[in-house]
Design a protein around this motif. Structure first.
Motif, PDB file in Angstrom:
ATOM      1  N   TRP A   1       0.841  -1.195   0.000  1.00 38.64           N
ATOM      2  CA  TRP A   1       0.000   0.000   0.000  1.00 38.64           C
ATOM      3  C   TRP A   1       0.874   1.241   0.000  1.00 38.64           C
ATOM      4  O   TRP A   1       1.872   1.312   0.710  1.00 38.64           O
ATOM      5  CB  TRP A   1      -0.894   0.029   1.244  1.00 38.64           C
ATOM      6  CG  TRP A   1      -1.976  -0.990   1.219  1.00 38.64           C
ATOM      7  CD1 TRP A   1      -3.217  -0.870   0.688  1.00 38.64           C
ATOM      8  CD2 TRP A   1      -1.909  -2.308   1.751  1.00 38.64           C
ATOM      9  NE1 TRP A   1      -3.924  -2.028   0.849  1.00 38.64           N
ATOM     10  CE2 TRP A   1      -3.142  -2.933   1.505  1.00 38.64           C
ATOM     11  CE3 TRP A   1      -0.923  -3.034   2.403  1.00 38.64           C
ATOM     12  CZ2 TRP A   1      -3.409  -4.234   1.894  1.00 38.64           C
ATOM     13  CZ3 TRP A   1      -1.194  -4.328   2.790  1.00 38.64           C
ATOM     14  CH2 TRP A   1      -2.424  -4.914   2.532  1.00 38.64           C
ATOM     15  N   CYS A   2       0.470   2.231  -0.808  1.00 41.00           N
ATOM     16  CA  CYS A   2       1.184   3.520  -0.847  1.00 41.00           C
ATOM     17  C   CYS A   2       0.448   4.526   0.046  1.00 41.00           C
ATOM     18  O   CYS A   2      -0.592   4.211   0.632  1.00 41.00           O
ATOM     19  CB  CYS A   2       1.278   4.035  -2.283  1.00 41.00           C
ATOM     20  SG  CYS A   2      -0.294   4.576  -2.973  1.00 41.00           S
ATOM     21  N   ALA A   3       0.968   5.748   0.145  1.00 41.03           N
ATOM     22  CA  ALA A   3       0.369   6.786   0.985  1.00 41.03           C
ATOM     23  C   ALA A   3      -1.019   7.191   0.485  1.00 41.03           C
ATOM     24  O   ALA A   3      -1.832   7.696   1.256  1.00 41.03           O
ATOM     25  CB  ALA A   3       1.284   8.007   1.048  1.00 41.03           C
ATOM     26  N   ASN A   4      -1.316   6.972  -0.797  1.00 45.16           N
ATOM     27  CA  ASN A   4      -2.645   7.266  -1.342  1.00 45.16           C
ATOM     28  C   ASN A   4      -3.593   6.081  -1.179  1.00 45.16           C
ATOM     29  O   ASN A   4      -4.681   6.081  -1.754  1.00 45.16           O
ATOM     30  CB  ASN A   4      -2.535   7.636  -2.829  1.00 45.16           C
ATOM     31  CG  ASN A   4      -1.841   8.958  -3.016  1.00 45.16           C
ATOM     32  OD1 ASN A   4      -1.884   9.827  -2.154  1.00 45.16           O
ATOM     33  ND2 ASN A   4      -1.189   9.122  -4.151  1.00 45.16           N
ATOM     34  N   MET A   5      -3.167   5.063  -0.437  1.00 40.45           N
ATOM     35  CA  MET A   5      -3.942   3.855  -0.149  1.00 40.45           C
ATOM     36  C   MET A   5      -4.269   3.035  -1.395  1.00 40.45           C
ATOM     37  O   MET A   5      -5.253   2.307  -1.439  1.00 40.45           O
ATOM     38  CB  MET A   5      -5.224   4.186   0.634  1.00 40.45           C
ATOM     39  CG  MET A   5      -4.954   4.815   1.994  1.00 40.45           C
ATOM     40  SD  MET A   5      -3.732   3.936   3.000  1.00 40.45           S
ATOM     41  CE  MET A   5      -4.585   2.421   3.359  1.00 40.45           C
ATOM     42  N   HIS A   6      -3.430   3.131  -2.422  1.00 37.42           N
ATOM     43  CA  HIS A   6      -3.551   2.246  -3.576  1.00 37.42           C
ATOM     44  C   HIS A   6      -2.942   0.905  -3.184  1.00 37.42           C
ATOM     45  O   HIS A   6      -1.872   0.859  -2.593  1.00 37.42           O
ATOM     46  CB  HIS A   6      -2.814   2.808  -4.796  1.00 37.42           C
ATOM     47  CG  HIS A   6      -3.332   4.118  -5.261  1.00 37.42           C
ATOM     48  ND1 HIS A   6      -2.502   5.120  -5.699  1.00 37.42           N
ATOM     49  CD2 HIS A   6      -4.595   4.598  -5.364  1.00 37.42           C
ATOM     50  CE1 HIS A   6      -3.230   6.158  -6.056  1.00 37.42           C
ATOM     51  NE2 HIS A   6      -4.505   5.868  -5.858  1.00 37.42           N
TER      52      HIS A   6
END
Length: 115
Positions: free
Chosen positions: A34-39
């Motif tokens: 998961w990335c900071a943009n919640m992808h």
């Protein structure tokens, strides 16, 4: 009537590619990141391969980690600096005024006219 060219659209050495010709596929494991943009992205790795700590998000390019509650922070991008900004980092306003005064004095003392 057709042209009769039976190998049209194939390449030299091409043939049916089945499991028998390729061999057995290595066992795989899908790991969520998961990335900071919640992808969320789930790349697959060989089960005996080392899984990296971070993975680049294919949607936004930010680094992604395996902890959904604490994804890695986006990298801090430094803004573009002009030449003047770099000069101001090295010199104070007082230094700049002194250098300007010296340059003007040299120009005024030269024999060439200033336009």
């Amino acid at each position: 009537m057709g042209s009769g060219n039976a190998i049209r659209g194939s390449r030299v050495g091409a043939g049916p590619m089945g499991e028998a010709e390729r061999g057995e596929a290595a066992p795989r494991v899908r790991v969520p990141f998961w990335c900071a943009n919640m992808h969320e992205t789930r790349p697959s790795f060989a089960s005996d391969a080392a899984v990296p700590e971070f993975w680049d998000c294919p949607r936004c390019g930010l680094p992604a980690g395996q902890d959904q509650a604490n994804p890695p922070a986006p990298p801090r991008n430094e803004p573009y600096k002009t030449h003047l900004a770099y000069v101001k980092e090295r010199r104070s306003d007082k230094d700049g005024a002194q250098i300007l005064a010296e340059a003007l004095e040299r120009l005024r003392s030269s024999s060439r006219p200033i336009y």
